[in-house]
Design a protein around this motif. Structure first.
Motif, mmCIF file in Angstrom:
data_model
loop_
_atom_site.group_PDB
_atom_site.id
_atom_site.type_symbol
_atom_site.label_atom_id
_atom_site.label_comp_id
_atom_site.label_asym_id
_atom_site.label_seq_id
_atom_site.Cartn_x
_atom_site.Cartn_y
_atom_site.Cartn_z
ATOM 1 N N SER A 75 0.849 -1.194 0.000
ATOM 2 C CA SER A 75 0.000 0.000 0.000
ATOM 3 C C SER A 75 0.885 1.245 0.000
ATOM 4 O O SER A 75 2.096 1.156 0.193
ATOM 5 C CB SER A 75 -0.900 0.003 1.230
ATOM 6 O OG SER A 75 -0.103 0.055 2.378
ATOM 7 N N ASN A 76 0.255 2.381 -0.187
ATOM 8 C CA ASN A 76 1.014 3.624 -0.225
ATOM 9 C C ASN A 76 0.732 4.456 1.022
ATOM 10 O O ASN A 76 -0.414 4.591 1.426
ATOM 11 C CB ASN A 76 0.621 4.436 -1.458
ATOM 12 C CG ASN A 76 0.817 3.648 -2.734
ATOM 13 O OD1 ASN A 76 1.728 2.835 -2.831
ATOM 14 N ND2 ASN A 76 -0.058 3.855 -3.707
ATOM 15 N N SER A 77 1.773 5.004 1.617
ATOM 16 C CA SER A 77 1.582 5.928 2.741
ATOM 17 C C SER A 77 2.526 7.102 2.541
ATOM 18 O O SER A 77 3.546 6.972 1.868
ATOM 19 C CB SER A 77 1.949 5.283 4.080
ATOM 20 O OG SER A 77 1.546 3.961 4.143
ATOM 21 N N PHE A 78 2.192 8.205 3.171
ATOM 22 C CA PHE A 78 3.087 9.344 3.121
ATOM 23 C C PHE A 78 4.316 9.085 3.993
ATOM 24 O O PHE A 78 4.204 8.522 5.077
ATOM 25 C CB PHE A 78 2.385 10.610 3.605
ATOM 26 C CG PHE A 78 1.351 11.105 2.638
ATOM 27 C CD1 PHE A 78 1.636 11.205 1.275
ATOM 28 C CD2 PHE A 78 0.092 11.475 3.071
ATOM 29 C CE1 PHE A 78 0.684 11.653 0.374
ATOM 30 C CE2 PHE A 78 -0.870 11.933 2.176
ATOM 31 C CZ PHE A 78 -0.571 12.014 0.826
ATOM 32 N N VAL A 79 5.454 9.498 3.483
ATOM 33 C CA VAL A 79 6.706 9.306 4.208
ATOM 34 C C VAL A 79 7.336 10.672 4.452
ATOM 35 O O VAL A 79 7.266 11.546 3.585
ATOM 36 C CB VAL A 79 7.703 8.444 3.390
ATOM 37 C CG1 VAL A 79 8.930 8.100 4.216
ATOM 38 C CG2 VAL A 79 7.041 7.183 2.874
ATOM 39 N N TYR A 80 7.939 10.830 5.631
ATOM 40 C CA TYR A 80 8.622 12.078 5.962
ATOM 41 C C TYR A 80 10.076 11.782 6.282
ATOM 42 O O TYR A 80 10.371 10.876 7.068
ATOM 43 C CB TYR A 80 7.942 12.744 7.175
ATOM 44 C CG TYR A 80 6.501 13.085 6.917
ATOM 45 C CD1 TYR A 80 6.135 14.348 6.471
ATOM 46 C CD2 TYR A 80 5.499 12.128 7.095
ATOM 47 C CE1 TYR A 80 4.805 14.666 6.205
ATOM 48 C CE2 TYR A 80 4.171 12.425 6.827
ATOM 49 C CZ TYR A 80 3.827 13.693 6.383
ATOM 50 O OH TYR A 80 2.515 13.993 6.117
#
Ligand SMILES: [Zn+2]
Ligand SMILES: [Zn+2]
Length: 423
Positions: A75-80
Protein backbone atom coordinates in the motif's frame (compact mmCIF):
# COMPACT_ATOMS: atom_id res chain seq x y z
CA UNK A 1 -13.92 8.19 22.26
CA UNK A 2 -10.80 8.11 24.33
CA UNK A 3 -7.62 7.27 22.55
CA UNK A 4 -5.18 4.76 23.96
CA UNK A 5 -1.62 5.74 23.15
CA UNK A 6 0.52 2.73 22.34
CA UNK A 7 3.92 1.84 20.98
CA UNK A 8 4.81 -1.48 19.40
CA UNK A 9 8.38 -2.62 18.78
CA UNK A 10 8.53 -4.28 15.37
CA UNK A 11 12.34 -4.50 15.45
CA UNK A 12 15.49 -3.20 17.18
CA UNK A 13 14.05 -4.56 20.42
CA UNK A 14 17.01 -5.57 22.61
CA UNK A 15 19.13 -5.78 19.49
CA UNK A 16 20.91 -3.45 17.05
CA UNK A 17 19.34 -3.58 13.60
CA UNK A 18 15.96 -3.60 11.77
CA UNK A 19 14.60 -0.53 13.56
CA UNK A 20 10.83 -0.15 13.22
CA UNK A 21 8.30 1.12 15.76
CA UNK A 22 4.60 1.71 15.45
CA UNK A 23 3.24 4.62 17.45
CA UNK A 24 -0.50 4.91 17.85
CA UNK A 25 -1.68 8.31 19.08
CA UNK A 26 -4.97 8.07 17.21
CA UNK A 27 -2.92 8.54 14.05
CA UNK A 28 -0.70 5.58 13.31
CA UNK A 29 2.89 6.61 12.75
CA UNK A 30 5.70 4.25 11.82
CA UNK A 31 9.20 5.25 12.91
CA UNK A 32 11.80 3.71 10.56
CA UNK A 33 11.77 0.57 8.46
CA UNK A 34 15.20 -1.00 8.65
CA UNK A 35 16.86 -4.33 8.07
CA UNK A 36 19.44 -6.28 10.02
CA UNK A 37 22.34 -7.44 7.92
CA UNK A 38 23.85 -10.58 9.37
CA UNK A 39 26.57 -12.78 7.93
CA UNK A 40 24.29 -15.43 6.45
CA UNK A 41 20.92 -13.80 6.22
CA UNK A 42 19.10 -10.52 6.40
CA UNK A 43 16.48 -10.09 9.12
CA UNK A 44 13.42 -7.93 8.68
CA UNK A 45 11.16 -6.16 11.13
CA UNK A 46 7.73 -7.62 11.93
CA UNK A 47 4.88 -6.95 9.54
CA UNK A 48 2.82 -3.80 9.72
CA UNK A 49 -0.79 -4.95 9.94
CA UNK A 50 -2.58 -1.65 9.86
CA UNK A 51 -3.02 1.34 7.60
CA UNK A 52 -0.44 4.00 8.35
CA UNK A 53 -1.03 7.73 8.53
CA UNK A 54 2.65 8.50 8.29
CA UNK A 55 6.05 6.88 8.06
CA UNK A 56 9.10 8.75 9.30
CA UNK A 57 12.63 7.67 8.35
CA UNK A 58 15.16 9.03 10.85
CA UNK A 59 18.24 8.55 8.67
CA UNK A 60 19.62 6.65 5.72
CA UNK A 61 21.53 3.83 7.44
CA UNK A 62 20.10 0.51 6.28
CA UNK A 63 19.11 -0.55 9.77
CA UNK A 64 16.62 2.36 9.67
CA UNK A 65 15.72 2.80 5.99
CA UNK A 66 16.58 -0.48 4.27
CA UNK A 67 13.14 -1.98 3.87
CA UNK A 68 11.00 1.12 3.33
CA UNK A 69 10.33 0.38 -0.37
CA UNK A 70 8.97 -3.05 0.56
CA UNK A 71 6.03 -1.37 2.31
CA UNK A 72 5.04 0.02 -1.09
CA UNK A 73 4.51 -3.46 -2.51
CA UNK A 74 1.27 -3.52 -0.49
CA UNK A 75 0.00 0.00 0.00
CA UNK A 76 1.01 3.62 -0.23
CA UNK A 77 1.58 5.93 2.74
CA UNK A 78 3.09 9.34 3.12
CA UNK A 79 6.71 9.31 4.21
CA UNK A 80 8.62 12.08 5.96
CA UNK A 81 12.40 12.45 5.99
CA UNK A 82 15.03 15.03 5.15
CA UNK A 83 16.17 15.53 1.57
CA UNK A 84 19.70 14.17 2.17
CA UNK A 85 18.18 11.09 3.86
CA UNK A 86 16.18 10.47 0.70
CA UNK A 87 19.25 10.98 -1.52
CA UNK A 88 21.40 8.64 0.55
CA UNK A 89 18.66 6.04 1.00
CA UNK A 90 18.18 5.85 -2.75
CA UNK A 91 21.88 5.09 -3.20
CA UNK A 92 21.61 2.32 -0.61
CA UNK A 93 18.34 0.87 -1.94
CA UNK A 94 19.66 0.60 -5.49
CA UNK A 95 22.89 -0.87 -4.16
CA UNK A 96 20.97 -3.54 -2.24
CA UNK A 97 19.16 -4.50 -5.47
CA UNK A 98 22.54 -4.84 -7.14
CA UNK A 99 23.85 -7.04 -4.33
CA UNK A 100 20.70 -9.20 -4.39
CA UNK A 101 21.14 -9.76 -8.12
CA UNK A 102 24.81 -10.62 -7.65
CA UNK A 103 23.99 -13.12 -4.91
CA UNK A 104 21.02 -14.60 -6.76
CA UNK A 105 18.55 -13.56 -4.07
CA UNK A 106 15.02 -12.34 -4.83
CA UNK A 107 14.90 -8.81 -3.48
CA UNK A 108 12.12 -7.55 -1.23
CA UNK A 109 11.27 -4.77 -3.67
CA UNK A 110 11.96 -3.56 -7.20
CA UNK A 111 12.93 -0.18 -8.69
CA UNK A 112 9.19 0.45 -9.04
CA UNK A 113 8.73 0.49 -5.25
CA UNK A 114 11.75 2.77 -4.86
CA UNK A 115 10.08 5.17 -7.26
CA UNK A 116 6.82 4.98 -5.30
CA UNK A 117 8.59 5.56 -2.00
CA UNK A 118 10.20 8.65 -3.50
CA UNK A 119 6.91 9.89 -4.91
CA UNK A 120 5.19 9.64 -1.55
CA UNK A 121 8.01 11.28 0.39
CA UNK A 122 7.77 14.76 1.84
CA UNK A 123 11.32 16.03 2.13
CA UNK A 124 11.23 18.06 5.32
CA UNK A 125 13.79 20.57 6.49
CA UNK A 126 14.73 20.52 10.16
CA UNK A 127 12.44 22.36 12.57
CA UNK A 128 9.46 22.71 10.31
CA UNK A 129 6.36 21.40 12.00
CA UNK A 130 3.86 19.59 9.77
CA UNK A 131 0.36 18.58 10.81
CA UNK A 132 -1.02 15.10 10.18
CA UNK A 133 -4.39 16.13 11.58
CA UNK A 134 -5.88 18.93 13.62
CA UNK A 135 -4.24 17.65 16.79
CA UNK A 136 -1.16 15.77 15.70
CA UNK A 137 2.06 17.21 14.32
CA UNK A 138 5.54 16.02 13.61
CA UNK A 139 8.84 17.83 13.41
CA UNK A 140 12.42 16.78 12.62
CA UNK A 141 15.52 17.96 14.51
CA UNK A 142 19.15 17.45 13.52
CA UNK A 143 20.45 14.32 15.29
CA UNK A 144 24.17 14.95 14.58
CA UNK A 145 24.70 11.30 13.54
CA UNK A 146 25.16 11.33 9.75
CA UNK A 147 24.19 13.63 6.88
CA UNK A 148 20.47 14.33 7.12
CA UNK A 149 19.95 12.35 10.31
CA UNK A 150 17.03 13.44 12.43
CA UNK A 151 15.17 12.98 15.65
CA UNK A 152 11.41 13.01 15.38
CA UNK A 153 9.06 14.85 17.69
CA UNK A 154 5.38 13.93 17.56
CA UNK A 155 2.92 16.10 19.44
CA UNK A 156 -0.63 14.87 19.87
CA UNK A 157 -3.58 15.68 22.05
CA UNK A 158 -2.65 13.12 24.69
CA UNK A 159 1.10 12.65 24.47
CA UNK A 160 4.24 14.13 23.04
CA UNK A 161 6.84 11.64 21.92
CA UNK A 162 10.47 11.98 20.83
CA UNK A 163 12.00 9.20 18.75
CA UNK A 164 15.77 9.67 18.77
CA UNK A 165 16.85 7.52 15.83
CA UNK A 166 20.66 7.32 16.13
CA UNK A 167 22.30 10.45 17.46
CA UNK A 168 25.42 12.10 18.72
CA UNK A 169 25.41 14.86 21.28
CA UNK A 170 28.96 16.14 20.77
CA UNK A 171 30.10 17.44 17.44
CA UNK A 172 32.33 15.24 15.29
CA UNK A 173 34.66 16.25 12.49
CA UNK A 174 31.89 16.45 9.90
CA UNK A 175 28.80 17.33 11.88
CA UNK A 176 27.62 19.47 14.71
CA UNK A 177 26.00 17.48 17.47
CA UNK A 178 22.26 17.13 17.91
CA UNK A 179 19.96 20.11 18.04
CA UNK A 180 19.26 20.66 21.73
CA UNK A 181 16.19 22.74 20.92
CA UNK A 182 14.24 19.47 20.68
CA UNK A 183 12.72 20.39 24.06
CA UNK A 184 10.58 18.39 26.45
CA UNK A 185 8.27 15.44 25.75
CA UNK A 186 6.27 12.86 27.71
CA UNK A 187 7.98 9.86 26.16
CA UNK A 188 11.51 9.42 24.85
CA UNK A 189 12.26 6.45 22.61
CA UNK A 190 16.04 6.34 22.52
CA UNK A 191 18.79 4.35 20.87
CA UNK A 192 21.02 2.54 23.41
CA UNK A 193 23.90 1.29 21.24
CA UNK A 194 26.57 2.47 23.70
CA UNK A 195 24.36 2.58 26.77
CA UNK A 196 26.98 0.75 28.84
CA UNK A 197 30.05 2.90 28.21
CA UNK A 198 31.62 6.22 27.40
CA UNK A 199 33.88 6.90 24.44
CA UNK A 200 37.52 7.87 24.67
CA UNK A 201 38.47 11.42 23.80
CA UNK A 202 37.94 11.92 20.08
CA UNK A 203 40.92 14.18 19.40
CA UNK A 204 43.25 11.65 21.07
CA UNK A 205 41.66 8.81 19.14
CA UNK A 206 42.14 10.63 15.82
CA UNK A 207 45.80 11.28 16.58
CA UNK A 208 46.47 7.70 17.61
CA UNK A 209 44.70 6.43 14.49
CA UNK A 210 46.76 8.65 12.17
CA UNK A 211 49.99 7.60 13.91
CA UNK A 212 49.27 3.90 13.58
CA UNK A 213 48.35 4.30 9.92
CA UNK A 214 51.70 6.04 9.37
CA UNK A 215 53.56 3.25 11.24
CA UNK A 216 51.93 0.68 8.98
CA UNK A 217 53.08 2.56 5.89
CA UNK A 218 56.60 2.99 7.25
CA UNK A 219 56.76 -0.77 7.86
CA UNK A 220 55.97 -1.34 4.19
CA UNK A 221 52.40 -2.51 4.71
CA UNK A 222 48.98 -1.42 3.56
CA UNK A 223 46.57 0.25 5.95
CA UNK A 224 43.22 -1.36 5.17
CA UNK A 225 40.45 0.80 6.54
CA UNK A 226 37.03 -0.79 6.11
CA UNK A 227 34.52 1.92 6.91
CA UNK A 228 30.81 2.56 6.66
CA UNK A 229 30.10 4.08 3.28
CA UNK A 230 27.78 6.65 4.80
CA UNK A 231 29.57 9.13 7.02
CA UNK A 232 32.56 7.28 8.37
CA UNK A 233 34.69 6.88 5.23
CA UNK A 234 34.45 10.62 4.43
CA UNK A 235 35.34 11.49 8.01
CA UNK A 236 38.40 9.21 8.07
CA UNK A 237 39.77 10.74 4.88
CA UNK A 238 39.39 14.16 6.45
CA UNK A 239 41.29 12.97 9.56
CA UNK A 240 44.15 11.47 7.53
CA UNK A 241 44.60 14.81 5.73
CA UNK A 242 44.41 16.87 8.86
CA UNK A 243 47.21 14.76 10.36
CA UNK A 244 49.23 14.90 7.14
CA UNK A 245 49.75 11.16 6.91
CA UNK A 246 52.44 10.60 4.32
CA UNK A 247 51.15 8.00 1.82
CA UNK A 248 48.80 7.73 -1.07
CA UNK A 249 45.16 7.37 -0.04
CA UNK A 250 42.83 5.26 -2.18
CA UNK A 251 39.08 5.62 -1.85
CA UNK A 252 37.03 2.72 -3.18
CA UNK A 253 33.38 1.62 -3.16
CA UNK A 254 30.00 3.12 -2.44
CA UNK A 255 31.43 5.79 -0.15
CA UNK A 256 32.31 7.68 -3.34
CA UNK A 257 28.68 8.26 -4.28
CA UNK A 258 27.91 9.18 -0.71
CA UNK A 259 30.81 11.64 -0.71
CA UNK A 260 29.38 13.42 -3.76
CA UNK A 261 25.98 13.69 -2.07
CA UNK A 262 27.61 14.94 1.13
CA UNK A 263 29.35 17.78 -0.68
CA UNK A 264 25.99 18.85 -2.13
CA UNK A 265 24.86 19.91 1.34
CA UNK A 266 27.61 22.26 2.58
CA UNK A 267 25.11 24.02 4.84
CA UNK A 268 24.77 20.82 6.89
CA UNK A 269 28.50 20.27 7.29
CA UNK A 270 30.69 21.67 10.01
CA UNK A 271 33.66 22.27 7.73
CA UNK A 272 32.70 21.77 4.08
CA UNK A 273 35.95 23.33 2.80
CA UNK A 274 38.27 20.89 4.52
CA UNK A 275 36.17 17.87 3.51
CA UNK A 276 35.90 19.09 -0.07
CA UNK A 277 39.64 19.56 -0.32
CA UNK A 278 40.41 16.15 1.19
CA UNK A 279 37.98 14.36 -1.12
CA UNK A 280 39.48 16.05 -4.15
CA UNK A 281 43.00 14.96 -3.21
CA UNK A 282 42.43 11.23 -2.66
CA UNK A 283 42.57 8.69 -5.48
CA UNK A 284 39.12 7.50 -6.46
CA UNK A 285 39.52 3.86 -7.46
CA UNK A 286 37.20 2.31 -9.97
CA UNK A 287 36.24 -1.34 -10.13
CA UNK A 288 38.58 -3.43 -12.25
CA UNK A 289 41.42 -0.96 -11.68
CA UNK A 290 42.45 -1.99 -8.20
CA UNK A 291 45.83 -3.61 -8.86
CA UNK A 292 47.91 -0.39 -8.79
CA UNK A 293 46.63 0.25 -5.26
CA UNK A 294 48.85 -2.61 -4.09
CA UNK A 295 52.02 -1.54 -5.95
CA UNK A 296 53.48 0.22 -2.95
CA UNK A 297 52.50 0.85 0.69
CA UNK A 298 49.18 2.63 0.68
CA UNK A 299 46.07 3.57 2.59
CA UNK A 300 42.82 1.99 1.45
CA UNK A 301 39.55 3.47 2.68
CA UNK A 302 36.67 1.34 1.50
CA UNK A 303 33.38 -0.36 2.37
CA UNK A 304 31.91 -2.46 3.90
CA UNK A 305 32.53 -1.35 7.47
CA UNK A 306 31.80 -4.76 9.00
CA UNK A 307 33.59 -6.71 6.23
CA UNK A 308 30.35 -8.06 4.86
CA UNK A 309 30.84 -7.58 1.14
CA UNK A 310 32.13 -4.56 -0.74
CA UNK A 311 35.61 -3.93 -2.20
CA UNK A 312 37.33 -4.61 1.15
CA UNK A 313 36.80 -8.33 0.43
CA UNK A 314 38.96 -8.04 -2.71
CA UNK A 315 41.78 -6.33 -0.80
CA UNK A 316 41.54 -8.73 2.11
CA UNK A 317 41.87 -11.76 -0.14
CA UNK A 318 45.08 -10.30 -1.58
CA UNK A 319 46.58 -9.13 1.69
CA UNK A 320 45.35 -11.34 4.55
CA UNK A 321 48.69 -13.12 4.95
CA UNK A 322 50.79 -9.96 4.88
CA UNK A 323 52.04 -9.42 8.42
CA UNK A 324 53.08 -5.84 7.67
CA UNK A 325 49.58 -4.78 6.72
CA UNK A 326 47.01 -3.76 9.24
CA UNK A 327 43.22 -3.66 9.38
CA UNK A 328 41.65 -0.70 11.13
CA UNK A 329 38.07 -1.35 12.21
CA UNK A 330 36.38 1.97 12.67
CA UNK A 331 32.86 1.48 14.00
CA UNK A 332 30.39 -0.75 15.77
CA UNK A 333 30.64 -4.42 14.71
CA UNK A 334 27.34 -6.29 14.87
CA UNK A 335 27.39 -9.79 16.38
CA UNK A 336 27.91 -12.54 13.82
CA UNK A 337 29.50 -10.30 11.19
CA UNK A 338 32.98 -10.81 9.77
CA UNK A 339 34.11 -7.66 11.55
CA UNK A 340 33.19 -9.09 14.94
CA UNK A 341 34.76 -12.47 14.06
CA UNK A 342 37.96 -10.78 12.99
CA UNK A 343 38.13 -8.83 16.21
CA UNK A 344 37.38 -11.78 18.49
CA UNK A 345 38.90 -14.74 16.66
CA UNK A 346 41.11 -13.39 13.91
CA UNK A 347 39.09 -15.06 11.16
CA UNK A 348 36.77 -14.02 8.36
CA UNK A 349 34.52 -16.07 6.09
CA UNK A 350 34.58 -15.12 2.43
CA UNK A 351 32.63 -17.04 -0.22
CA UNK A 352 32.41 -20.15 1.94
CA UNK A 353 36.11 -20.09 2.72
CA UNK A 354 37.51 -19.36 6.18
CA UNK A 355 40.59 -17.16 6.18
CA UNK A 356 42.94 -16.98 9.14
CA UNK A 357 43.95 -13.35 8.98
CA UNK A 358 47.60 -12.66 9.72
CA UNK A 359 47.38 -8.87 9.53
CA UNK A 360 47.42 -6.82 12.65
CA UNK A 361 43.92 -5.79 13.62
CA UNK A 362 42.86 -2.85 15.71
CA UNK A 363 39.54 -1.33 16.62
CA UNK A 364 39.23 2.44 16.64
CA UNK A 365 35.85 3.33 17.99
CA UNK A 366 34.95 6.37 15.89
CA UNK A 367 31.42 6.15 17.05
CA UNK A 368 28.70 8.38 15.60
CA UNK A 369 26.48 7.23 18.45
CA UNK A 370 25.89 8.82 21.81
CA UNK A 371 27.95 7.51 24.72
CA UNK A 372 26.22 6.61 27.98
CA UNK A 373 26.71 10.13 29.33
CA UNK A 374 25.31 11.66 26.13
CA UNK A 375 22.28 9.36 26.28
CA UNK A 376 21.63 10.62 29.80
CA UNK A 377 22.11 14.21 28.61
CA UNK A 378 19.33 13.77 26.05
CA UNK A 379 17.06 12.24 28.67
CA UNK A 380 17.68 15.33 30.80
CA UNK A 381 16.77 17.66 27.92
CA UNK A 382 13.59 15.79 27.00
CA UNK A 383 12.80 15.08 30.66
CA UNK A 384 10.18 12.39 29.90
CA UNK A 385 7.89 10.39 32.18
CA UNK A 386 9.12 7.27 30.43
CA UNK A 387 12.28 6.34 28.52
CA UNK A 388 11.84 3.51 26.03
CA UNK A 389 15.24 1.88 25.39
CA UNK A 390 15.71 0.40 21.93
CA UNK A 391 18.53 -0.24 19.44
CA UNK A 392 20.97 -1.86 21.86
CA UNK A 393 22.23 -5.35 22.72
CA UNK A 394 20.41 -7.00 25.62
CA UNK A 395 23.37 -6.78 28.03
CA UNK A 396 24.02 -3.16 27.14
CA UNK A 397 20.39 -2.21 27.71
CA UNK A 398 20.45 -3.77 31.18
CA UNK A 399 23.40 -1.58 32.17
CA UNK A 400 21.81 1.49 30.59
CA UNK A 401 18.51 0.97 32.44
CA UNK A 402 20.38 0.82 35.76
CA UNK A 403 22.05 4.15 35.01
CA UNK A 404 18.68 5.66 34.00
CA UNK A 405 17.21 4.50 37.30
CA UNK A 406 20.09 6.09 39.22
CA UNK A 407 19.40 9.33 37.38
CA UNK A 408 15.73 9.16 38.38
CA UNK A 409 14.17 8.07 35.07
CA UNK A 410 11.54 5.37 34.57
CA UNK A 411 12.46 3.14 31.68
CA UNK A 412 11.27 0.13 29.75
CA UNK A 413 12.97 -2.01 27.09
CA UNK A 414 10.35 -3.75 24.96
CA UNK A 415 10.86 -7.23 23.56
CA UNK A 416 10.29 -7.91 19.89
CA UNK A 417 6.56 -7.63 19.14
CA UNK A 418 5.75 -6.17 22.55
CA UNK A 419 3.23 -3.36 22.73
CA UNK A 420 3.61 -0.75 25.47
CA UNK A 421 0.78 1.42 26.70
CA UNK A 422 1.87 5.02 27.03
CA UNK A 423 -1.15 6.42 28.90
ZN1 LIG B 1 22.76 5.06 12.10
ZN1 LIG C 1 21.14 2.40 13.78
Amino acid sequence: MSIMVKLKALGAAREVGRSSFLLDVGEKILFDRGIKLGHDETEYPMLVKTNLDAIVISHAHLDHSGNLPELFTKSNSFVYMTMPTLDLSKILWFDSLKIAKFEGITPEFSPLEIKKAEKYTFALPYRKKVFLSENTSLELFDAGHILGSSMVKVESEKKSVVYSGDYKMQSTRLFNGLDKRIGKADVLITESTYGDRNHSDRKELEKEFAEEVQETINRGGHAMIPAFAVGRSQELIDILFEHKVDAEIFFDGMGQKVARTTLEYPELLKNPKSLGKALHLVNWVSKGKRKPVLDKPSIIVTSAGMLEGGPIMWYLKKLYQDKNSKIFLTGYQVEGTNGRKLLEKGIVDIDGERLKVENQVKMFDFSAHASQDELIDLAKIVNPELVVCVHGDEKVINVFQKRLKNEGFNSVAPKLGQEIKLD
